[in-house]
Design an enzyme around this catalytic site. Structure first.
Site, PDB file in Angstrom:
ATOM      1  N   ARG A 118     108.435   0.551  -2.270  1.00 56.83           N
ATOM      2  CA  ARG A 118     107.913   0.394  -3.774  1.00 56.83           C
ATOM      3  C   ARG A 118     108.099   2.013  -3.925  1.00 56.83           C
ATOM      4  NH1 ARG A 118     104.005  -4.122  -6.005  1.00 56.83           N
ATOM      5  NH2 ARG A 118     105.706  -4.975  -5.146  1.00 56.83           N
ATOM      6  N   HIS A 145     113.479  -5.985  -9.248  1.00 61.33           N
ATOM      7  CA  HIS A 145     112.428  -6.506  -8.579  1.00 61.33           C
ATOM      8  C   HIS A 145     113.023  -8.250  -6.785  1.00 61.33           C
ATOM      9  CE1 HIS A 145     108.992  -7.556  -5.724  1.00 61.33           C
ATOM     10  NE2 HIS A 145     108.483  -8.102  -6.964  1.00 61.33           N
ATOM     11  N   GLN A 148     111.417 -10.821  -5.264  1.00 58.83           N
ATOM     12  CA  GLN A 148     110.833 -11.396  -5.868  1.00 58.83           C
ATOM     13  C   GLN A 148     111.701 -12.478  -6.641  1.00 58.83           C
ATOM     14  OE1 GLN A 148     107.524 -11.927  -6.769  1.00 58.83           O
ATOM     15  NE2 GLN A 148     107.901 -13.770  -7.659  1.00 58.83           N
ATOM     16  N   ASP A 236     105.872 -12.394 -17.767  1.00 61.46           N
ATOM     17  CA  ASP A 236     104.825 -11.252 -16.533  1.00 61.46           C
ATOM     18  C   ASP A 236     103.845 -10.299 -16.675  1.00 61.46           C
ATOM     19  OD1 ASP A 236     104.746  -9.698 -13.748  1.00 61.46           O
ATOM     20  OD2 ASP A 236     106.741  -8.787 -13.919  1.00 61.46           O
ATOM     21  N   CYS A 275     105.574 -13.923 -11.622  1.00 62.93           N
ATOM     22  CA  CYS A 275     105.761 -13.094 -10.678  1.00 62.93           C
ATOM     23  C   CYS A 275     104.076 -13.008  -9.388  1.00 62.93           C
ATOM     24  CB  CYS A 275     106.790 -12.101 -10.468  1.00 62.93           C
ATOM     25  SG  CYS A 275     105.839 -10.657 -10.863  1.00 62.93           S
ATOM     26  N   ARG A 303     107.755 -15.461  -0.377  1.00 59.11           N
ATOM     27  CA  ARG A 303     107.866 -14.855  -0.623  1.00 59.11           C
ATOM     28  C   ARG A 303     107.588 -14.228   0.912  1.00 59.11           C
ATOM     29  NH1 ARG A 303     106.758 -10.326  -4.310  1.00 59.11           N
ATOM     30  NH2 ARG A 303     107.784  -9.283  -2.664  1.00 59.11           N
TER      31      ARG A 303
HETATM   32  N1   CP Z   1     104.819 -10.162  -7.276  1.00 61.32           N
HETATM   33  C1   CP Z   1     104.332  -8.659  -6.309  1.00 61.32           C
HETATM   34  O1   CP Z   1     105.436  -7.906  -5.580  1.00 61.32           O
HETATM   35  O2   CP Z   1     102.944  -8.918  -6.175  1.00 61.32           O
HETATM   36  P1   CP Z   1     102.676  -7.486  -5.819  1.00 61.32           P
HETATM   37  O3   CP Z   1     102.708  -6.087  -6.575  1.00 61.32           O
HETATM   38  O4   CP Z   1     101.194  -8.053  -5.202  1.00 61.32           O
HETATM   39  O5   CP Z   1     103.798  -7.183  -4.267  1.00 61.32           O
HETATM   40  N1  NVA Z   2     106.556  -6.119 -14.067  1.00 64.30           N
HETATM   41  C1  NVA Z   2     105.792  -5.860 -12.527  1.00 64.30           C
HETATM   42  C2  NVA Z   2     105.667  -6.653 -11.396  1.00 64.30           C
HETATM   43  C3  NVA Z   2     104.682  -6.782 -10.311  1.00 64.30           C
HETATM   44  C4  NVA Z   2     105.322  -7.614  -9.096  1.00 64.30           C
HETATM   45  C5  NVA Z   2     105.946  -4.522 -12.018  1.00 64.30           C
HETATM   46  O1  NVA Z   2     106.206  -3.890 -12.012  1.00 64.30           O
HETATM   47  O2  NVA Z   2     104.436  -4.021 -12.110  1.00 64.30           O
END
Ligand code: CP
Ligand code: NVA
Length: 320
Positions: A118, A145, A148, A236, A275, A303
């Site tokens: 990440r 992502h 997701q 989101d 998400c 997930r």
């Molecule tokens: N939706 C998602 O990826 O959540 P987190 O940021 O908690 O991993």
């Molecule tokens: N758009 C959000 C998604 C989190 C899962 C971010 O990037 O923080």
């Protein structure tokens, strides 16, 4: 444009390990077979009687940004398959002191069987994949992502059947998750109507890719026309992990809050998806996220199942 300016191209990631970097990287048939497997894994969700198909395998998880769902769901997914995980934070690694991502990729490849990352730099994901000799999985970047979206498509189909030919409305920031819905529209054959402020439209490169790959997409500032009669309304958070909260103009997004009026325009059978994490009272009101149309907890659960299928595909190709 988010994630723009990359000197790297995906086609530089030569044939080798089975990376899961983005929905644009895999064909529709492969993605569909991953979803089929995720559904089967959910149906037969007991722990394996034997050692599990990924027994003895290790997944390294690098988190340059915070996470609840991605971290826990990957750990649980690996555990259910018999494997193990190692969580790595850059500030505890030499990566945080200037060791290159390339060298990190080479070294981790000697220890583990796959790497999930990440990061707020999509380029870093691509560099990791280019220099790793084990599969690399995108656990969220500033651009996309994909894990997701696999869970989200699975969730829609659990509740409403095939998503192909259906109408999905995205409401709010044209962020990384929005961009991945664009890619999913091309791969899974649904229409995507996006309502975003003009200054926060989704990545134009990804939108162009989606349209070139057959997606039926529209982008407007008008929420009402986007959600009218939709099968699903998605939103989101307004501040993403890679956003600077001091410069992001959240006021632009206020007309895009998903409330009961927006859901009523979509229709009584429309699903609500997010998400998570949600900022209640900002992009969505409690009555919607806690309402009967909301499937957000199923998205979070799925997930695990979707990522079990992805992990198997990446690490045990002959069985998939
Ligand atoms: N939706 C998602 O990826 O959540 P987190 O940021 O908690 O991993
Ligand atoms: N758009 C959000 C998604 C989190 C899962 C971010 O990037 O923080």
């Amino acid at each position: 444009m988010r994630g723009a300016g990359s000197g790297l191209r995906l086609d530089r990631v030569v044939a080798g390990p089975r990376h899961f970097l983005g929905l644009d990287e895999l064909d529709a048939q492969t993605l569909r077979s991953l979803l089929d497997q995720a559904v089967a894994l959910k149906r037969d969700r007991k722990r394996p009687d034997g050692p599990g198909p990924l027994a003895g395998r290790e997944l390294a998880m690098i988190f340059e940004k915070e996470s609840t769902r991605t971290r826990v769901s990957f750990a649980v997914a690996m555990h259910r398959l018999g494997g193990e995980t190692i969580v790595l934070a850059p500030e505890e690694m030499q990566l945080g002191r200037g060791e290159t991502i390339e060298d990190t990729a080479r070294v981790l490849s000697r220890y583990v069987d796959a790497i999930m990352i990440r990061t707020d730099s999509h380029d870093k994901l691509l560099q990791l994949a280019e220099h790793a000799s084990v599969p690399v999985i995108n656990g969220l970047t500033d651009r996309t992502h994909p894990c997701q979206l696999m869970a989200d498509i699975m969730t829609f189909e659990e509740h409403r059947g095939a998503i192909a030919g259906r109408e999905v409305a995205w409401v709010g920031d044209g962020n990384n998750v929005a961009a991945t819905w664009l890619q999913a529209a091309a791969r899974f054959g649904f229409s995507l109507r996006m309502a975003c402020p003009a200054a926060l439209r989704p990545d134009p490169e990804i939108a162009a890719w989606a349209e070139a790959n057959g997606a039926r997409v529209s982008v407007t500032e008008d929420v009402e026309s986007a959600v009218q009669g939709a099968d699903c309304v998605v939103t989101d958070s307004w501040i993403s992990l890679s956003d600077d909260p001091h410069t992001k103009v959240v006021d632009l997004l206020r007309p895009y809050q998903v409330d009961e009026r927006i859901m009523a325009l979509a229709g009584a059978d429309a699903l609500f998806m997010h998400c998570l994490p949600a900022k209640r009272g900002q992009e969505v009101v409690d009555a919607v996220i806690d309402g009967r149309q909301s499937v957000v907890w199923d998205e979070a659960e799925n997930r695990v199942h979707a990522q079990q299928a992805i992990l198997l595909w990446c690490m045990a190709p002959p069985s998939v």
